[in-house]
Design a protein around this motif. Structure first.
Motif, PDB file in Angstrom:
ATOM      1  N   SER A 165      -4.269  42.693 -14.528  1.00 54.69           N
ATOM      2  CA  SER A 165      -2.877  42.481 -14.139  1.00 54.69           C
ATOM      3  C   SER A 165      -1.978  42.776 -15.320  1.00 54.69           C
ATOM      4  O   SER A 165      -2.447  42.926 -16.459  1.00 54.69           O
ATOM      5  CB  SER A 165      -2.656  41.032 -13.663  1.00 54.69           C
ATOM      6  OG  SER A 165      -2.850  40.117 -14.736  1.00 54.69           O
ATOM      7  N   VAL A 166      -0.677  42.877 -15.041  1.00 54.42           N
ATOM      8  CA  VAL A 166       0.318  42.930 -16.113  1.00 54.42           C
ATOM      9  C   VAL A 166       1.307  41.797 -15.870  1.00 54.42           C
ATOM     10  O   VAL A 166       1.621  41.461 -14.717  1.00 54.42           O
ATOM     11  CB  VAL A 166       1.060  44.279 -16.188  1.00 54.42           C
ATOM     12  CG1 VAL A 166       0.114  45.403 -16.573  1.00 54.42           C
ATOM     13  CG2 VAL A 166       1.781  44.607 -14.892  1.00 54.42           C
ATOM     14  N   LEU A 167       1.781  41.214 -16.951  1.00 60.90           N
ATOM     15  CA  LEU A 167       2.796  40.176 -16.892  1.00 60.90           C
ATOM     16  C   LEU A 167       4.117  40.783 -17.325  1.00 60.90           C
ATOM     17  O   LEU A 167       4.188  41.485 -18.336  1.00 60.90           O
ATOM     18  CB  LEU A 167       2.419  39.012 -17.802  1.00 60.90           C
ATOM     19  CG  LEU A 167       1.031  38.386 -17.560  1.00 60.90           C
ATOM     20  CD1 LEU A 167       0.779  37.248 -18.537  1.00 60.90           C
ATOM     21  CD2 LEU A 167       0.902  37.898 -16.125  1.00 60.90           C
ATOM     22  N   THR A 168       5.173  40.534 -16.572  1.00 66.19           N
ATOM     23  CA  THR A 168       6.464  41.133 -16.864  1.00 66.19           C
ATOM     24  C   THR A 168       7.352  40.173 -17.646  1.00 66.19           C
ATOM     25  O   THR A 168       7.108  38.960 -17.693  1.00 66.19           O
ATOM     26  CB  THR A 168       7.191  41.536 -15.571  1.00 66.19           C
ATOM     27  OG1 THR A 168       7.628  40.351 -14.895  1.00 66.19           O
ATOM     28  CG2 THR A 168       6.284  42.347 -14.662  1.00 66.19           C
ATOM     29  N   ALA A 169       8.403  40.744 -18.240  1.00 71.52           N
ATOM     30  CA  ALA A 169       9.357  39.936 -18.996  1.00 71.52           C
ATOM     31  C   ALA A 169      10.045  38.913 -18.099  1.00 71.52           C
ATOM     32  O   ALA A 169      10.439  37.835 -18.558  1.00 71.52           O
ATOM     33  CB  ALA A 169      10.398  40.841 -19.647  1.00 71.52           C
ATOM     34  N   GLY A 170      10.144  39.242 -16.805  1.00 67.14           N
ATOM     35  CA  GLY A 170      10.781  38.338 -15.865  1.00 67.14           C
ATOM     36  C   GLY A 170       9.861  37.265 -15.304  1.00 67.14           C
ATOM     37  O   GLY A 170      10.275  36.491 -14.439  1.00 67.14           O
ATOM     38  N   GLY A 171       8.624  37.244 -15.776  1.00 67.59           N
ATOM     39  CA  GLY A 171       7.705  36.193 -15.366  1.00 67.59           C
ATOM     40  C   GLY A 171       6.806  36.521 -14.185  1.00 67.59           C
ATOM     41  O   GLY A 171       6.078  35.649 -13.695  1.00 67.59           O
ATOM     42  N   LEU A 172       6.801  37.776 -13.721  1.00 70.82           N
ATOM     43  CA  LEU A 172       5.930  38.165 -12.612  1.00 70.82           C
ATOM     44  C   LEU A 172       4.548  38.552 -13.120  1.00 70.82           C
ATOM     45  O   LEU A 172       4.397  39.048 -14.244  1.00 70.82           O
ATOM     46  CB  LEU A 172       6.531  39.350 -11.857  1.00 70.82           C
ATOM     47  CG  LEU A 172       7.873  39.134 -11.156  1.00 70.82           C
ATOM     48  CD1 LEU A 172       8.329  40.442 -10.524  1.00 70.82           C
ATOM     49  CD2 LEU A 172       7.756  38.046 -10.102  1.00 70.82           C
ATOM     50  N   GLU A 173       3.545  38.363 -12.291  1.00 72.02           N
ATOM     51  CA  GLU A 173       2.200  38.875 -12.560  1.00 72.02           C
ATOM     52  C   GLU A 173       1.864  39.862 -11.458  1.00 72.02           C
ATOM     53  O   GLU A 173       1.871  39.523 -10.272  1.00 72.02           O
ATOM     54  CB  GLU A 173       1.161  37.766 -12.603  1.00 72.02           C
ATOM     55  CG  GLU A 173      -0.234  38.296 -12.925  1.00 72.02           C
ATOM     56  CD  GLU A 173      -1.267  37.206 -13.172  1.00 72.02           C
ATOM     57  OE1 GLU A 173      -2.384  37.541 -13.603  1.00 72.02           O
ATOM     58  OE2 GLU A 173      -0.952  36.029 -12.926  1.00 72.02           O
ATOM     59  N   ILE A 174       1.597  41.109 -11.852  1.00 68.90           N
ATOM     60  CA  ILE A 174       1.297  42.175 -10.902  1.00 68.90           C
ATOM     61  C   ILE A 174      -0.159  42.579 -11.081  1.00 68.90           C
ATOM     62  O   ILE A 174      -0.555  43.060 -12.156  1.00 68.90           O
ATOM     63  CB  ILE A 174       2.213  43.396 -11.125  1.00 68.90           C
ATOM     64  CG1 ILE A 174       3.689  42.984 -11.015  1.00 68.90           C
ATOM     65  CG2 ILE A 174       1.894  44.494 -10.115  1.00 68.90           C
ATOM     66  CD1 ILE A 174       4.656  44.104 -11.392  1.00 68.90           C
TER      67      ILE A 174
END
Length: 306
Positions: A213-222
């Motif tokens: 997964s990747v974690l975004t600066a906005g707090g999402l986990e994709i």
């Protein structure tokens, strides 16, 4: 400073440069190949499109095989240094760096491109394993996988839609403070049920170069299995510019069908020559073509048909 003389200087030891060196060696020309040890063919990529390798061949292995093939020819030398400066000296060309200098009558530029992958901690380990730039090379291997397309332009939308041929699990992440995807391309993404996330990668979660997964600066986990990057690449053309070589408007080296540039004695091959067709097959072909043209250029007038 030690100055050596050779028939040909080849800058770059990827598929284009190695192919050019093999052809010049077979013409019994003396050659020096400069290998700085970086570029697309040094990543973990496994190429399944190159003829003659059932199951595919790692790009790095192809380099290794090319070096082994060239070891048969004592007239080919390798310098594991970067060429710092290149200049014209009358009808000759001089390459300079930590190695000293080399003078030659012909130059083949195979310097490739610098890919703009997203940068996060450990990003290099993902390149060629689960982070790609080429549908032609890696789209098929991503069939049915969870795919993340990185980019904030229409190119990202176009690539995502094209990847829908291989998988229905697709997401676009802009990875930028900008989102320049035009409405008609947003409509195309919506038609294929491809969501667009306007956010940036903060960090990746994975093992041995494989994304989880990747974690975004906005707090999402994709979650994802494969990442395709459309953030572009910059051709490595500084040495070409130093020699007065003409470039296309897109920054790539302008060559004719024999890989000749506008400067007599200077040729270019591989990814540095055009924005499309970045394939190992193309690079090997262009390297061979450049070397054959350079060999003919080296003949004295009495040995030329014209």
């Amino acid at each position: 400073m030690v100055n050596k003389t050779t028939d040909a200087i080849i800058v770059g030891a990827g598929p284009a440069g190695l192919s050019a060196a093999i052809y010049l060696a077979r013409y019994d020309r003396t050659v020096v190949v400069f290998d700085a040890g970086h570029g697309r063919s040094t990543h973990h990529q496994i190429n399944h499109n190159y003829l003659g390798f059932p199951g595919g061949v790692p790009a790095a292995k192809l380099r290794e095989l090319g070096r082994a093939q060239l070891a048969e020819y004592p007239q080919v030398d390798f310098e594991h240094h970067k060429v710092i400066d290149m200049r014209r000296d009358g009808d000759n060309f001089v390459a300079e760096g930590q190695f000293g200098s080399y003078t030659a009558r012909v130059v083949i530029i195979c310097t490739g491109v610098l890919d703009h992958y997203p940068h996060f901690h450990g990003w290099e380990s993902y390149v060629g394993t689960s982070m790609f730039w080429c549908i032609t090379c890696d789209g098929y291997a991503s069939k049915g996988k969870n795919i993340l397309v990185i980019g904030h332009t229409n190119a990202a939308a176009g690539e995502a839609v094209q990847l829908s041929r291989f998988s229905k699990r697709l997401t676009v992440l802009t990875n930028s403070h900008l989102n320049e995807i035009e409405p008609k391309y947003m409509d195309r993404l919506a038609k294929f049920d491809i969501p667009v996330v306007h956010d940036k990668i903060e960090r990746a979660v994975g093992t041995d170069g494989q994304f989880h997964s990747v974690l975004t600066a906005g707090g999402l986990e994709i979650e994802l299995d494969a990442l395709f990057c459309t953030q572009g690449a910059t051709p490595e053309v500084q040495l070409a510019k130093d020699l007065g070589v003409s470039l296309f408007t897109n920054g790539y080296i302008d060559t004719d069908i024999e890989q000749k540039t506008n400067v007599p004695g200077v040729y270019a091959a591989g990814d540095v020559t055009r924005i499309h067709g970045h394939q190992i097959t193309t690079a090997v072909h262009e390297g061979a073509t450049a070397a054959s043209a350079a060999n003919y250029y080296l003949y004295p007038p009495e040995l030329k048909a014209d």
